[in-house]
Write a protein that holds these residues in place. Sequence first.
Motif, PDB file in Angstrom:
ATOM      1  N   TRP A   1       0.843  -1.199   0.000  1.00 57.64           N
ATOM      2  CA  TRP A   1       0.000   0.000   0.000  1.00 57.64           C
ATOM      3  C   TRP A   1       0.881   1.253   0.000  1.00 57.64           C
ATOM      4  O   TRP A   1       0.576   2.232  -0.690  1.00 57.64           O
TER       5      TRP A   1
ATOM      6  N   ALA B   1       0.625   4.564  -2.260  1.00 60.98           N
ATOM      7  CA  ALA B   1       0.435   5.871  -1.630  1.00 60.98           C
ATOM      8  C   ALA B   1       1.636   6.778  -1.894  1.00 60.98           C
ATOM      9  O   ALA B   1       1.484   7.996  -2.041  1.00 60.98           O
TER      10      ALA B   1
ATOM     11  N   PHE C   1      -4.224   7.532  -7.016  1.00 63.00           N
ATOM     12  CA  PHE C   1      -5.131   7.455  -5.875  1.00 63.00           C
ATOM     13  C   PHE C   1      -5.999   6.201  -5.938  1.00 63.00           C
ATOM     14  O   PHE C   1      -6.075   5.430  -4.976  1.00 63.00           O
TER      15      PHE C   1
ATOM     16  N   ALA D   1      -3.882   3.098  -5.333  1.00 64.57           N
ATOM     17  CA  ALA D   1      -3.524   2.924  -3.918  1.00 64.57           C
ATOM     18  C   ALA D   1      -4.718   2.400  -3.125  1.00 64.57           C
ATOM     19  O   ALA D   1      -4.570   1.530  -2.259  1.00 64.57           O
TER      20      ALA D   1
ATOM     21  N   THR E   1      -4.066   7.656   2.695  1.00 71.21           N
ATOM     22  CA  THR E   1      -3.682   7.910   1.295  1.00 71.21           C
ATOM     23  C   THR E   1      -3.932   9.367   0.930  1.00 71.21           C
ATOM     24  O   THR E   1      -3.054  10.037   0.360  1.00 71.21           O
TER      25      THR E   1
END
Length: 187
Positions: A13, A17, A117, A120, A140
């Motif tokens: 992740w 991000a 975005f 993520a 995020t």
Amino acid sequence: PKAHHWFYPWLIWGLGAGFFFSEYLGRVAPGVLVPELSQEFHVNALMLGALSSMFMWPYIIMQMPVGMLVDRYGPHKLLTVTAAMCGLGCMAFAVAHGLFIAQLGRFLMGFGASFAFVGALKLATMWFCPTRFGLLAGLTQALGMLGAALGAGPLSALVEGLGWRKTMWLIGIILVVIAILIGLVVR
């Protein structure tokens, strides 16, 4: 080893991000480069605004297709390619001596960044339990806004020290490194 099992989802992740954070640096950079870009490209405020907006047009247009593409093909390859595209767009912008190449660089940045975005968030849904989604979505978004804050403030100090071209080149390198890491690490 089992001790690293808790870390791997955060790493995956975090790379997505990190892409969102880094693309924000490049997204807002023209705001601190107004005098440099006006002088370099011999443009007025209107033309500078048009140059800056070349990021947003592909970004806006791609939002619905991005969601469908990420759902269909997954975030791994898409984030790898689009983070590299965003980085190469930064580099093209950094070396541009004419307005067309600068606009093309901003366009590539915006197209690539449009996946950050959503990608993520998709990684968050794939690697964490649903009860963590709100936390990860908020984190995020916070990282993106941190990228905007650093791009609007401290980035100007970097521009002062390195110049705008080297600063944009550096952001491009960061994005390409993130693309390589996503390609190697994310599954």
